[in-house]
Write a protein that holds these residues in place. Structure first.
Motif, short mmCIF file in Angstrom:
data_model
loop_
_atom_site.label_atom_id
_atom_site.label_comp_id
_atom_site.label_asym_id
_atom_site.label_seq_id
_atom_site.Cartn_x
_atom_site.Cartn_y
_atom_site.Cartn_z
N LEU A 83 24.73 -31.35 -26.43
CA LEU A 83 25.15 -30.69 -25.21
C LEU A 83 26.35 -31.33 -24.55
O LEU A 83 27.05 -30.69 -23.79
CB LEU A 83 23.99 -30.71 -24.19
CG LEU A 83 22.66 -30.16 -24.69
CD1 LEU A 83 21.62 -30.29 -23.60
CD2 LEU A 83 22.80 -28.71 -25.13
N GLY A 84 26.59 -32.58 -24.87
CA GLY A 84 27.55 -33.33 -24.07
C GLY A 84 26.82 -33.76 -22.82
O GLY A 84 26.01 -33.02 -22.27
N ALA A 118 26.27 -34.28 -19.09
CA ALA A 118 26.84 -33.70 -17.87
C ALA A 118 27.20 -34.80 -16.89
O ALA A 118 28.24 -34.77 -16.25
CB ALA A 118 25.86 -32.73 -17.23
N GLU A 138 31.58 -35.80 -16.77
CA GLU A 138 32.41 -35.25 -15.71
C GLU A 138 33.35 -36.31 -15.14
O GLU A 138 34.48 -36.04 -14.81
CB GLU A 138 31.55 -34.66 -14.59
CG GLU A 138 30.80 -35.67 -13.75
CD GLU A 138 29.51 -35.09 -13.21
OE1 GLU A 138 29.30 -35.18 -12.00
OE2 GLU A 138 28.73 -34.50 -13.98
N ALA A 139 32.84 -37.53 -15.08
CA ALA A 139 33.69 -38.61 -14.58
C ALA A 139 34.76 -38.96 -15.60
O ALA A 139 35.82 -39.45 -15.27
CB ALA A 139 32.85 -39.82 -14.25
N ALA A 154 36.33 -36.77 -17.65
CA ALA A 154 37.27 -35.71 -17.98
C ALA A 154 38.69 -36.04 -17.54
O ALA A 154 39.61 -35.98 -18.34
CB ALA A 154 36.79 -34.41 -17.34
N SER A 184 25.61 -20.33 -26.42
CA SER A 184 24.93 -21.56 -26.01
C SER A 184 25.63 -22.76 -26.63
O SER A 184 26.31 -22.65 -27.66
CB SER A 184 23.46 -21.53 -26.43
OG SER A 184 23.36 -21.73 -27.82
N ASP A 185 25.44 -23.92 -26.01
CA ASP A 185 25.99 -25.15 -26.56
C ASP A 185 25.48 -25.38 -27.99
O ASP A 185 26.21 -25.88 -28.85
CB ASP A 185 25.56 -26.35 -25.70
CG ASP A 185 26.20 -26.31 -24.32
OD1 ASP A 185 27.15 -25.53 -24.11
OD2 ASP A 185 25.74 -27.07 -23.45
N GLU A 186 24.21 -25.03 -28.21
CA GLU A 186 23.62 -25.22 -29.54
C GLU A 186 24.27 -24.30 -30.56
O GLU A 186 24.53 -24.70 -31.71
CB GLU A 186 22.11 -24.95 -29.49
CG GLU A 186 21.31 -25.97 -28.67
CD GLU A 186 21.28 -25.68 -27.16
OE1 GLU A 186 21.97 -24.74 -26.72
OE2 GLU A 186 20.56 -26.40 -26.43
N GLY A 203 30.91 -31.73 -24.60
CA GLY A 203 30.50 -31.30 -23.25
C GLY A 203 31.65 -30.70 -22.48
O GLY A 203 31.45 -29.82 -21.62
N GLU A 204 32.86 -31.15 -22.76
CA GLU A 204 34.04 -30.59 -22.08
C GLU A 204 34.38 -29.20 -22.61
O GLU A 204 34.90 -28.37 -21.86
CB GLU A 204 35.23 -31.54 -22.22
CG GLU A 204 35.02 -32.90 -21.55
CD GLU A 204 34.67 -32.79 -20.08
OE1 GLU A 204 35.37 -32.07 -19.36
OE2 GLU A 204 33.67 -33.40 -19.66
N SER A 211 32.09 -27.10 -23.54
CA SER A 211 31.08 -26.26 -22.88
C SER A 211 31.55 -25.81 -21.50
O SER A 211 31.30 -24.68 -21.08
CB SER A 211 29.77 -27.04 -22.78
OG SER A 211 28.80 -26.31 -22.08
N LYS A 212 32.27 -26.69 -20.80
CA LYS A 212 32.76 -26.35 -19.45
C LYS A 212 33.85 -25.29 -19.47
O LYS A 212 34.13 -24.67 -18.45
CB LYS A 212 33.28 -27.62 -18.76
CG LYS A 212 32.21 -28.67 -18.52
CD LYS A 212 32.78 -29.93 -17.88
CE LYS A 212 31.72 -31.03 -17.84
NZ LYS A 212 32.23 -32.28 -17.26
N GLN A 213 34.50 -25.11 -20.63
CA GLN A 213 35.57 -24.11 -20.73
C GLN A 213 35.03 -22.69 -20.78
O GLN A 213 35.79 -21.73 -20.63
CB GLN A 213 36.41 -24.36 -21.98
CG GLN A 213 37.14 -25.69 -21.99
CD GLN A 213 38.03 -25.86 -23.21
OE1 GLN A 213 38.30 -24.92 -23.94
NE2 GLN A 213 38.49 -27.08 -23.42
N ALA A 214 33.72 -22.54 -21.03
CA ALA A 214 33.17 -21.21 -21.26
C ALA A 214 32.91 -20.47 -19.96
O ALA A 214 32.47 -21.06 -18.97
CB ALA A 214 31.88 -21.33 -22.07
#
Lengths: 369, 369
Positions: B24-25, B27, B31-32, B34, B169-171, B198-199, B201-204
């Motif tokens: 999942l990366g 979270a 975030e710190a 990125a 999904s991340d998976e 994880g980064e 995933s944030k683009q989605a």
């Protein structure tokens, strides 16, 4: 009849021809103009760095239905905040500026104006400040949590559970954003480029954030961003006008200065909160025609909001805070609208804010001017 | 067991520790990281111009409920396409490149990579091409038409009328984007920066466009943009991999070249359409591990799509078309994923595409190299 109303009334024959096209902006033709009208600056923009990244975000576990039925359930990220940035080549030591957009809008607010002029994002970079432009959590490139919409679509949740999507109509922005008293009828002295109003309409996106639980996740994301930057000036607009205050309450040392551009509200903070905010330089900016009725019965006039903010400034100053109001009409600059960063004199207003930042914000001693 | 599977299997003990976090990366922490991980180039980026504008858009008449209940009904703009651009200072005469993102993503795909390296948007500018990055109509800063969702919420329309929002999904991205056979289990030679997944995933963002009527409004918007630029190379990815073909069919003279990056499909065009497309230089790009099952039963493997595109290339070449396949594995470059513009060797792949543009696309004779 005020002088303003008289001037508007006197202009009406000349504006009759625009009527619907003038209210809405022409969809045909305007689209062909958008790129053509974009102006090229006289000198190149020299960047040390540019790009984008995210702040925050948390994992949500979603079902097959919630993900849109293409595959099995799983995890996604929600509540992340997209941030685009530009760092000037010659900006070492200058305080970064974070620019947050308002309701039903995205970071586009700060970019090229509807009529193709330079936006504040580039102008502040040319004035040697690194600039960071987010899309609010839940909007634009930050995305949103779609689960309840897909659940309702499948009959697994009541549609009434869906958060409402807010939009301003093209007609309602005329009085509410103070381009004119009525749609298609600009104030004689308006600074907004009303001929390009169709391009402003294209900037609008549906806004889910009025259904957000408190605290609004943008507050922490902005506080975290300012912290990651080791200090920044936080600038909010309209709906997000109070976000810099909220971010500063979460991380006061990272808030080198707050610029509230036409804030929708200045909250009635507790004495303890005011004490914290009194440690931070704060500038509130309001344009002209503030007593114009918004045309939206639920919304107070901008003059009422101006006075609410004057009240907050008074409380801050009473305990030694460094808060002040910048009202261009008080300096003889007339006609500025709610979309002041896109007004025809947007760089003149930017210069006033930049001057305040140089003089009042907590910049590094060695910063280049 | 293939060699690939063996290598993946052999790595499993080392990957056991990552399990959920690796899938999942993280979270927290991620975030710190990125902003911290964003790299600064060695040399400045010198731009003649940068900014944003819109292409297309049409007026929709909406009710008070559809607008979210704040004011009376009125008009808004829908189907506009947001475009951000950068023009290099030394790019005169060089063909512009339009980069279109894929499903559940935005223009962010082409910007800073998940692990903080330079994206193709900046790299192509540094190689002297003006670059234009849209958000697809209906997504990101282009917005979407929210009317039916507010109608359903108010009980004025069946929730089943709502278009579905798609998310991966991340998976599911692990096998579908070919980072590994299973979530958390990367191919030994993968070029994707899986530690920063994880980064990605944030683009989605939620993707409404699978519910769009045909023709997809993005096709005309891209054809119009290429026309306004007086010719451009159109680059699509995944879902939008076929959009350059559709835009070229609408405006063949404006299509100076088409780059289909891991296209989701190469449509079975009519003989007449193939005749038109044979006038345009076309490059199709596919990475490695194409026979890996996608994990999404409805979706064919990428090898099947590769073969579909080989079929189209064959039809084009049979009548004199200038279409070709770029498959890095054929050149000994292994491990490229579906997100090839974000892979660790993304600039190596970009160089191959740039070389094709210089040699094959219909650039101006006086273009600088």
């Amino acid at each position: 009849m005020t002088r303003q109303q008289f001037l508007a009334w006197r202009m009406r024959p000349f504006l009759a021809g625009v009527s619907l096209a003038g209210v809405l902006g022409t969809a045909n033709g305007a689209e062909a103009q958008a790129l053509k009208d974009v102006q090229t600056p006289d000198t190149p923009l020299v960047l040390k760095a540019q790009g984008s990244f995210f702040v925050g975000g948390e994992k949500a576990d979603q079902t097959e239905v919630e993900l849109g039925n293409l595959g099995p359930g799983g995890h996604i990220t929600v509540n992340q905040m997209y941030v685009r940035f530009m760092v000037p080549q010659d900006g070492a030591g200058n305080v970064p500026v974070i620019m947050v957009h308002g309701a039903t809008l995205t970071g586009k607010s700060w970019e090229t104006t509807p009529d193709g002029r330079m936006g504040w994002d580039e102008y502040f970079v040319r004035k040697r400040h690194p600039v960071y432009v987010p899309d609010q959590v839940g909007r634009g490139r930050s995305g949103f949590n779609q689960a309840v919409y897909n659940d309702a679509r499948a009959g697994l949740a009541p549609a009434a559970n869906q958060a409402v999507w807010l939009r301003f109509s093209d007609e309602s922005v005329w009085p509410n954003f103070r381009f004119g008293a009525r749609a298609g009828d600009p104030f004689a002295d308006t600074q907004f480029p009303v001929a390009a109003i169709g391009e402003l309409s294209k900037q609008a996106v549906p806004d889910i954030s009025f259904g957000f639980p408190q605290p609004n996740p943008n507050w922490k994301a902005l506080a975290d961003l300012a912290g990651q930057l080791k200090g920044a000036v936080l600038m909010g607009h309209s709906q997000s006008g109070s976000f810099p205050l909220e971010a500063a309450l979460l991380n006061p040392t990272a808030a080198k200065g707050l610029v509230l551009v036409e804030p929708g509200r200045c909250p009635e903070y507790t004495a303890e909160q005011i004490k914290t905010l009194a440690t931070v330089p704060i500038l509130v900016v309001f344009g002209d025609h503030r007593d114009n009725p918004t045309g939206l019965p639920a919304l107070p006039t901008w003059q009422q909001r101006f006075e609410m903010c004057q009240g907050m400034i008074g409380r801050l100053k009473a305990i030694g805070g460094r808060a002040e109001m910048l009202a261009p009409p008080d300096r003889g600059i007339r006609g500025n609208s709610h979309m002041i960063m896109q007004d025809k004199n947007n760089l003149q207003i930017a210069d006033l804010i930049l001057q305040w930042i140089e003089e009042k914000a907590r910049t590094s001693p060695g910063a280049k001017k």
